[in-house]
Design a protein around this motif. Structure first.
Motif, PDB file in Angstrom:
ATOM      1  N   ASN A  64       0.847  -1.184   0.000  1.00  0.00           N
ATOM      2  CA  ASN A  64       0.000   0.000   0.000  1.00  0.00           C
ATOM      3  C   ASN A  64       0.887   1.240   0.000  1.00  0.00           C
ATOM      4  O   ASN A  64       2.114   1.148   0.096  1.00  0.00           O
ATOM      5  CB  ASN A  64      -0.968  -0.013   1.189  1.00  0.00           C
ATOM      6  N   SER A  65       0.277   2.397  -0.104  1.00  0.00           N
ATOM      7  CA  SER A  65       1.063   3.629  -0.254  1.00  0.00           C
ATOM      8  C   SER A  65       1.932   3.908   0.978  1.00  0.00           C
ATOM      9  O   SER A  65       3.039   4.439   0.860  1.00  0.00           O
ATOM     10  CB  SER A  65       0.147   4.816  -0.541  1.00  0.00           C
ATOM     11  N   LYS A  66       1.449   3.533   2.158  1.00  0.00           N
ATOM     12  CA  LYS A  66       2.244   3.750   3.371  1.00  0.00           C
ATOM     13  C   LYS A  66       3.512   2.903   3.345  1.00  0.00           C
ATOM     14  O   LYS A  66       4.608   3.384   3.680  1.00  0.00           O
ATOM     15  CB  LYS A  66       1.404   3.410   4.611  1.00  0.00           C
ATOM     16  N   MET A  67       3.379   1.653   2.925  1.00  0.00           N
ATOM     17  CA  MET A  67       4.543   0.770   2.830  1.00  0.00           C
ATOM     18  C   MET A  67       5.528   1.290   1.779  1.00  0.00           C
ATOM     19  O   MET A  67       6.752   1.202   1.960  1.00  0.00           O
ATOM     20  CB  MET A  67       4.098  -0.648   2.477  1.00  0.00           C
ATOM     21  N   VAL A  68       4.991   1.833   0.688  1.00  0.00           N
ATOM     22  CA  VAL A  68       5.849   2.404  -0.348  1.00  0.00           C
ATOM     23  C   VAL A  68       6.623   3.583   0.219  1.00  0.00           C
ATOM     24  O   VAL A  68       7.846   3.685   0.039  1.00  0.00           O
ATOM     25  CB  VAL A  68       5.010   2.850  -1.572  1.00  0.00           C
ATOM     26  N   GLN A  69       5.927   4.481   0.911  1.00  0.00           N
ATOM     27  CA  GLN A  69       6.586   5.660   1.479  1.00  0.00           C
ATOM     28  C   GLN A  69       7.695   5.276   2.453  1.00  0.00           C
ATOM     29  O   GLN A  69       8.763   5.892   2.473  1.00  0.00           O
ATOM     30  CB  GLN A  69       5.555   6.552   2.174  1.00  0.00           C
ATOM     31  N   GLU A  70       7.441   4.250   3.246  1.00  0.00           N
ATOM     32  CA  GLU A  70       8.456   3.800   4.209  1.00  0.00           C
ATOM     33  C   GLU A  70       9.695   3.250   3.519  1.00  0.00           C
ATOM     34  O   GLU A  70      10.799   3.302   4.074  1.00  0.00           O
ATOM     35  CB  GLU A  70       7.850   2.736   5.133  1.00  0.00           C
ATOM     36  N   SER A  71       9.526   2.727   2.303  1.00  0.00           N
ATOM     37  CA  SER A  71      10.663   2.131   1.593  1.00  0.00           C
ATOM     38  C   SER A  71      11.414   3.118   0.708  1.00  0.00           C
ATOM     39  O   SER A  71      12.516   2.828   0.245  1.00  0.00           O
ATOM     40  CB  SER A  71      10.169   0.962   0.723  1.00  0.00           C
ATOM     41  N   LEU A  72      10.817   4.305   0.462  1.00  0.00           N
ATOM     42  CA  LEU A  72      11.434   5.273  -0.451  1.00  0.00           C
ATOM     43  C   LEU A  72      12.510   6.104   0.233  1.00  0.00           C
ATOM     44  O   LEU A  72      12.451   6.377   1.431  1.00  0.00           O
ATOM     45  CB  LEU A  72      10.373   6.218  -1.016  1.00  0.00           C
ATOM     46  N   LYS A  73      13.489   6.532  -0.582  1.00  0.00           N
ATOM     47  CA  LYS A  73      14.472   7.519  -0.132  1.00  0.00           C
ATOM     48  C   LYS A  73      13.927   8.916  -0.423  1.00  0.00           C
ATOM     49  O   LYS A  73      12.966   9.081  -1.169  1.00  0.00           O
ATOM     50  CB  LYS A  73      15.806   7.299  -0.845  1.00  0.00           C
ATOM     51  N   ASP A  74      14.560   9.928   0.156  1.00  0.00           N
ATOM     52  CA  ASP A  74      14.069  11.300   0.014  1.00  0.00           C
ATOM     53  C   ASP A  74      14.056  11.771  -1.437  1.00  0.00           C
ATOM     54  O   ASP A  74      13.250  12.642  -1.792  1.00  0.00           O
ATOM     55  CB  ASP A  74      14.931  12.261   0.846  1.00  0.00           C
ATOM     56  N   ASN A  75      14.940  11.227  -2.265  1.00  0.00           N
ATOM     57  CA  ASN A  75      15.039  11.708  -3.648  1.00  0.00           C
ATOM     58  C   ASN A  75      14.291  10.816  -4.642  1.00  0.00           C
ATOM     59  O   ASN A  75      14.491  10.930  -5.852  1.00  0.00           O
ATOM     60  CB  ASN A  75      16.511  11.817  -4.070  1.00  0.00           C
ATOM     61  N   GLU A  76      13.412   9.922  -4.152  1.00  0.00           N
ATOM     62  CA  GLU A  76      12.705   9.000  -5.041  1.00  0.00           C
ATOM     63  C   GLU A  76      11.231   9.383  -5.184  1.00  0.00           C
ATOM     64  O   GLU A  76      10.591   9.792  -4.216  1.00  0.00           O
ATOM     65  CB  GLU A  76      12.824   7.560  -4.518  1.00  0.00           C
ATOM     66  N   ILE A  77      10.724   9.226  -6.404  1.00  0.00           N
ATOM     67  CA  ILE A  77       9.311   9.499  -6.710  1.00  0.00           C
ATOM     68  C   ILE A  77       8.733   8.286  -7.427  1.00  0.00           C
ATOM     69  O   ILE A  77       9.355   7.762  -8.361  1.00  0.00           O
ATOM     70  CB  ILE A  77       9.166  10.736  -7.628  1.00  0.00           C
ATOM     71  N   VAL A  78       7.567   7.847  -7.001  1.00  0.00           N
ATOM     72  CA  VAL A  78       6.848   6.763  -7.677  1.00  0.00           C
ATOM     73  C   VAL A  78       5.631   7.348  -8.381  1.00  0.00           C
ATOM     74  O   VAL A  78       4.869   8.114  -7.785  1.00  0.00           O
ATOM     75  CB  VAL A  78       6.400   5.675  -6.674  1.00  0.00           C
ATOM     76  N   LEU A  79       5.467   6.984  -9.652  1.00  0.00           N
ATOM     77  CA  LEU A  79       4.278   7.368 -10.413  1.00  0.00           C
ATOM     78  C   LEU A  79       3.545   6.105 -10.837  1.00  0.00           C
ATOM     79  O   LEU A  79       4.090   5.276 -11.564  1.00  0.00           O
ATOM     80  CB  LEU A  79       4.666   8.179 -11.652  1.00  0.00           C
ATOM     81  N   GLN A  80       2.327   5.964 -10.352  1.00  0.00           N
ATOM     82  CA  GLN A  80       1.519   4.774 -10.594  1.00  0.00           C
ATOM     83  C   GLN A  80       0.347   5.149 -11.519  1.00  0.00           C
ATOM     84  O   GLN A  80      -0.490   5.978 -11.157  1.00  0.00           O
ATOM     85  CB  GLN A  80       0.990   4.271  -9.252  1.00  0.00           C
ATOM     86  N   TYR A  81       0.278   4.543 -12.735  1.00  0.00           N
ATOM     87  CA  TYR A  81      -0.728   4.923 -13.736  1.00  0.00           C
ATOM     88  C   TYR A  81      -1.826   3.876 -13.876  1.00  0.00           C
ATOM     89  O   TYR A  81      -1.598   2.679 -13.706  1.00  0.00           O
ATOM     90  CB  TYR A  81      -0.062   5.107 -15.103  1.00  0.00           C
ATOM     91  N   LYS A  82      -3.028   4.362 -14.226  1.00  0.00           N
ATOM     92  CA  LYS A  82      -4.152   3.507 -14.593  1.00  0.00           C
ATOM     93  C   LYS A  82      -4.930   4.203 -15.703  1.00  0.00           C
ATOM     94  O   LYS A  82      -5.407   5.324 -15.525  1.00  0.00           O
ATOM     95  CB  LYS A  82      -5.052   3.266 -13.370  1.00  0.00           C
ATOM     96  N   LEU A  83      -5.040   3.530 -16.865  1.00  0.00           N
ATOM     97  CA  LEU A  83      -5.641   4.159 -18.044  1.00  0.00           C
ATOM     98  C   LEU A  83      -6.712   3.291 -18.682  1.00  0.00           C
ATOM     99  O   LEU A  83      -6.700   2.072 -18.572  1.00  0.00           O
ATOM    100  CB  LEU A  83      -4.575   4.406 -19.132  1.00  0.00           C
ATOM    101  N   SER A  84      -7.630   3.971 -19.374  1.00  0.00           N
ATOM    102  CA  SER A  84      -8.525   3.313 -20.324  1.00  0.00           C
ATOM    103  C   SER A  84      -8.617   4.245 -21.526  1.00  0.00           C
ATOM    104  O   SER A  84      -7.902   5.243 -21.613  1.00  0.00           O
ATOM    105  CB  SER A  84      -9.905   3.069 -19.710  1.00  0.00           C
ATOM    106  N   LEU A  85      -9.511   3.959 -22.449  1.00  0.00           N
ATOM    107  CA  LEU A  85      -9.648   4.815 -23.621  1.00  0.00           C
ATOM    108  C   LEU A  85     -10.224   6.190 -23.276  1.00  0.00           C
ATOM    109  O   LEU A  85      -9.925   7.181 -23.946  1.00  0.00           O
ATOM    110  CB  LEU A  85     -10.540   4.140 -24.672  1.00  0.00           C
ATOM    111  N   ASP A  86     -11.044   6.257 -22.217  1.00  0.00           N
ATOM    112  CA  ASP A  86     -11.723   7.522 -21.939  1.00  0.00           C
ATOM    113  C   ASP A  86     -11.407   8.140 -20.586  1.00  0.00           C
ATOM    114  O   ASP A  86     -11.861   9.244 -20.286  1.00  0.00           O
ATOM    115  CB  ASP A  86     -13.241   7.348 -22.067  1.00  0.00           C
TER     116      ASP A  86
END
Length: 914
Positions: free
Chosen positions: A539-561
């Motif tokens: 989850n996002s909290k676990m991701v934040q705990e694993s990130l360094k100060d200079n890291e950014i995660v971009l998570q995408y979800k797309l469809s046609l519209d």
């Protein structure tokens, strides 16, 4: 009359006394009294219980079993629980009695059918497999058990396993020339195909329909079987959009059902006609058919189906409030809950025990989807919150179905099904400003099957499985894949159907061998079973705990519209809506065409800059708040859909600057992941060697030209790193597979491509296909694929691109450098060799690749070779940490200096003392 007769019997026993000899005649007395008195099934049960209570083991056991069977038959249509109880008693008796007339064999078969009839599908499967093990001879009776198992798997949602069991039954029935039973099995097979995306199997399904039609004419099928055939064929035509064909089939089933006064199938035919007419935009006709079906509804499940379809009709008419009411009624009716209002949510624990999870899942998703459409200012927030809770519940149900499925094909189907509602769930989370929930649903929609496979691989290490068992598993998988490939090629060539049937049967047998092996493995090594079930979705909290100060995660979800992106840093998370997805998709089409070829002139370059900059602004909506957000950062991108084929580092950040200075790569490191969870679970391994380079350069396949630059590339690498080299004729597929897994870094320089959605790379003697590495137990920390299109393959909704690069990640490798299109050998050679030099210096993998690309761009500035075609095809997926720590060298130098200094001090003190 019954009680009078029964009283006489009891008096006889009282006067005669109950000796062992008398006990043996109790069953005879039971039969005499049943024949003399007109007893219903309940009174027969009471009589038998009264006569033998406490003496069951003293009477003739075989005769008792046959009496139990008569009671089983009597209760069959009235009380299935009692029928099952008697069947279990017969089974227990049969363990100690020779089965001379197959009576006990038939009872074993009855148990399988009874549990299926009771909708206890898992128990039906357990007893069915026990039956097949106990009675291995391939008879018609055994084929019917295979069919019942197919039915059970189908109702559990494991559609591929169902298809396998049906095909096995069909194979036996063809061999035994029982064409009626073959036809009945084909009808069930057709029903299963109607539940999945028929368009993928259109030719195969049409052949099944043709075969059933032929058999039903030649062998006089039962009318009920013909009705089922027409209903299932209609479902197929409905799914592929051939509505007139579907209506024709449904009208035939309706006509025949009315002739038989078959109320159930009259109802089914009318409901299906209503569905097809709705899809064909004949809403008035649709309503008529649904209303006509109402008098024939005689159970809660059918009533739930009708309510759900009426809701679909009202949704089509944009009467969303009324549709919501009907969707809610469908759920209430199916679960048999009374007085529910639209804000009530079913309890997951209660749903866990529901047999038809597939049906109830559909109803819950439909209700959640309609809530997203209702525009009611007063209730908007409450409706969105309710929708989100229903999507969360749907996610839990999908997990149960997914993890109960054993076939990868079925798992992929459920990943695709879940992906459809995860997008709506993400939208609900966005509207409610819940970025953590949005991240969860997007992450859950990414590569769960990959995460499961990596977790399983890790579980083998943690549970300390012996190597020979691990190799045995992969050997069994390899055997299955080999026959499946033969079957795939045979289908393409339209060769003899008997050969195809034989190969299907061989695939089935090998799969059953594999399943038995896995079952035995999990029994013998319970720690392995426990570890492999611990699948962690970050989850996002676990991701934040694993990130360094200079890291950014971009998570995408797309469809046609519609589209969304969640931005996560160490201290912040936010979900953004991607405006104008129609334009974004159009721009991606143009971008894809521009980036895959060099710029011809200034006009090409300007067109690229314009499209690239617009994509940069549209795909990074947060730039409005912070245009310098990427500066000196490490960017981890988890793409979705067609974004999997785009190198983000090639985006233009400023149209006014010169081309070389405006690429995103100038400002940050960029890497990719199939999901954050699969990225985070990767772990370090110990390897014998640091580096393996393999380069065929020449190929036995004459359609593949020699790669002279490839040979030069590996020679340059050899001088840079301590490398084990395998080149030219020695670089065979077998040699690679035997060496892979021994080295920390593996470099492969060769030809690559995709044929019929099947990705490959070539060695000197033959091609390595996706499955050759996908289910391989070997791994490396880093695999570099210097070949064309190694990031390409079939895009599976909910899982990602099934590429050669993914295959290496799936087998356990931590990271892969791969190509998005046909690479230029010369530019790739320059970038790769610089990449390895940077890696040796202690750069992280993402830093090493970024610096190599920037170096290439600067070296070719103001030339056509600065086009992103030349440098941006290579992308890094997975772990980004350094492979070679140059700090060790610094450590040794410092130690040496300190040692020399210490010796000098000792020497000076000694000299002073002297």
């Amino acid at each position: 009359m019954f009680y009078k007769g029964f009283f006489v019997v009891l008096c006889c026993f009282w006067s005669c006394g109950l000796t062992a000899q008398n006990d043996k005649s109790l069953l005879d007395i039971y039969e005499i009294l049943c024949e003399k008195e007109d007893l219903d099934i309940h009174k027969k049960q009471q009589l038998l219980d009264s006569l033998i209570h406490g003496k069951e083991d003293k009477v003739n056991q075989d005769k008792l079993a046959r009496i139990y069977h008569s009671l089983l038959k009597g209760f069959y249509r009235k009380d299935l629980d009692k029928s099952i109880a008697y069947a279990l008693k017969i089974e227990n008796i049969g363990k100690n009695i020779p089965d001379e007339d197959n009576f006990y064999l038939k009872n074993d078969k009855n148990l399988v059918n009874l549990y299926y009839k009771k909708k206890q599908y898992n128990k039906s499967i357990i007893y069915g497999k026990a039956f097949l093990k106990k009675h291995p001879k391939e008879t018609i009776r055994q084929a019917i058990i295979y069919r019942v198992l197919g039915n059970s798997y189908c109702d559990l949602g494991d559609f591929n396993e169902a298809i396998s069991f049906y095909n096995k039954a069909i194979y036996i029935l063809k061999e035994r020339e029982d064409y009626k039973e073959e036809g009945r099995t084909l009808i069930n097979l057709l029903d299963t195909y109607s539940k999945i995306d028929n368009r993928k199997f259109k030719d195969e399904v049409l052949q099944i329909i043709k075969r059933i039609d032929k058999l039903s004419l030649e062998y006089e099928f039962k009318n009920t079987d013909i009705i089922t055939k027409e209903l299932n064929a209609g479902s197929f035509y409905d799914e592929i959009g051939a509505y007139e064909n579907a209506k024709f089939r449904y009208l035939k089933s309706l006509e025949l059902s009315r002739e038989l006064s078959d109320s159930l199938n009259i109802c089914n035919s009318l409901i299906n006609l209503g569905i097809t007419n709705r899809k064909d935009n004949n809403l008035k006709e649709s309503r008529k058919f649904f209303n006509d079906a109402l008098p024939y509804v005689n159970d809660n499940e059918k009533r739930a189906s009708l309510y759900n379809n009426l809701a679909d009709l009202h949704k089509e008419e944009k009467d969303y409030e009324l549709a919501l009411s009907y969707y809610n009624d469908a759920i209430s009716e199916f679960l048999q809950t009374e007085n529910t209002n639209v804000f009530d949510i079913p309890n997951f624990n209660a749903l866990h025990d529901v047999n038809d999870k597939v049906d109830v899942l559909g109803y819950i998703i439909d209700k959640a989807n309609i809530l997203m459409l209702i525009k009611n200012e007063a209730l908007q927030t409450k409706y969105l919150q309710l929708a989100l809770k229903l999507y969360t519940l749907s996610d839990q149900i999908v997990d149960v179905i997914y993890f109960e499925s054993r076939e990868e094909f079925s798992k992929l189907l459920w990943r695709e099904e879940a992906s459809n509602f995860y997008l709506n769930a993400t939208e609900a989370a966005y509207l409610l400003n819940q970025p953590e929930t949005a991240f969860y649903f997007i992450e859950k929609s990414k590569a769960l099957l990959l995460l499961e496979n990596i977790t399983t691989s890790k579980a083998k290490v943690l549970a300390q499985l012996p190597d020979y068992l691990i190799h045995r598993e992969y050997d069994l998988i390899g055997e299955i894949k080999k026959v499946e490939e033969q079957l795939f090629l045979l289908k393409k060539s339209h060769q003899d159907i008997k050969i195809r049937d034989s190969l299907k049967n061989e695939v089935f047998s090998k799969k059953q061998t594999y399943m038995r092996f896995i079952d035995s493995l999990e029994t013998a090594y319970p720690r392995y079973h426990n570890f492999k079930k611990k699948i962690t979705v970050f989850n996002s909290k676990m991701v934040q705990e694993s990130l360094k100060d200079n890291e950014i995660v971009l998570q995408y979800k797309l469809s046609l519209d519609k589209g969304f992106v969640v931005l996560v840093t160490k201290s912040h998370k936010e979900v953004f809506y991607l405006e104008d997805m129609v334009y974004i998709n159009k721009a991606l089409d143009q971008y894809d065409g521009l980036i895959r070829k060099p710029f011809v002139d200034y006009k090409d370059q300007q067109h690229f800059k314009d499209i690239s900059h617009k994509l940069y602004l549209n795909l990074f909506p947060f730039l409005k708040n912070n245009k310098d957000i990427f500066t000196n950062k490490k960017l981890i991108i988890i793409p979705d859909s067609r974004l999997n084929y785009i190198p983000f580092e090639s985006f233009i950040t400023n149209k006014e600057q010169d081309l070389a200075s405006s690429y995103l790569i100038n400002f940050c490191e960029v890497s990719y992941a199939y999901s954050y969870s699969s990225l985070a679970i990767s772990h370090n391994e110990e390897f014998k060697n640091d580096f393996l380079a393999i380069s065929p350069s020449v190929f036995k396949d004459r359609s593949l030209p020699n790669l002279l630059i490839s040979e030069s590339e590996t020679s340059t690498i050899e001088t840079t790193l301590n490398t084990r080299m395998i080149v030219n004729e020695a670089a065979t597929k077998h040699k690679f597979l035997s060496e892979y897994g021994n080295s920390k870094v593996v470099h492969i320089s060769t030809h690559g491509g995709v044929l019929n959605n099947q990705p490959w790379i070539s060695f000197n003697d033959q091609k390595l296909m996706l499955n050759d590495i996908y289910f391989n137990n070997q791994k490396s920390n880093l695999v570099v694929l210097s070949a064309c299109k190694t990031s390409h393959g079939e895009l599976k909704k909910g899982e990602g691109v099934m590429s050669i690069a993914r295959a290496f990640i799936n087998s356990g490798s931590k990271s892969v450098v791969s190509s998005l299109w046909d690479i230029n050998q010369q530019s790739t050679n320059e970038i790769i060799t610089t990449f390895y030099s940077n890696l040796k210096e202690g750069n992280s993998k993402s830093e090493a690749l970024r610096n190599a690309k920037i170096s290439y761009i600067n070296n070719h500035k103001n030339t056509s070779e600065a086009s992103p075609f030349y440098w941006s095809s290579l992308v890094l997926t997975g772990d980004t940490t350094p492979e070679f720590d140059n700090h060790k060298n610094v450590y040794y130098i410092v130690i040496a200096i300190l040692s020399i200094g210490l010796l000098l001090i000792v020497f000076l003190r000694f000299k002073k003392t002297a």
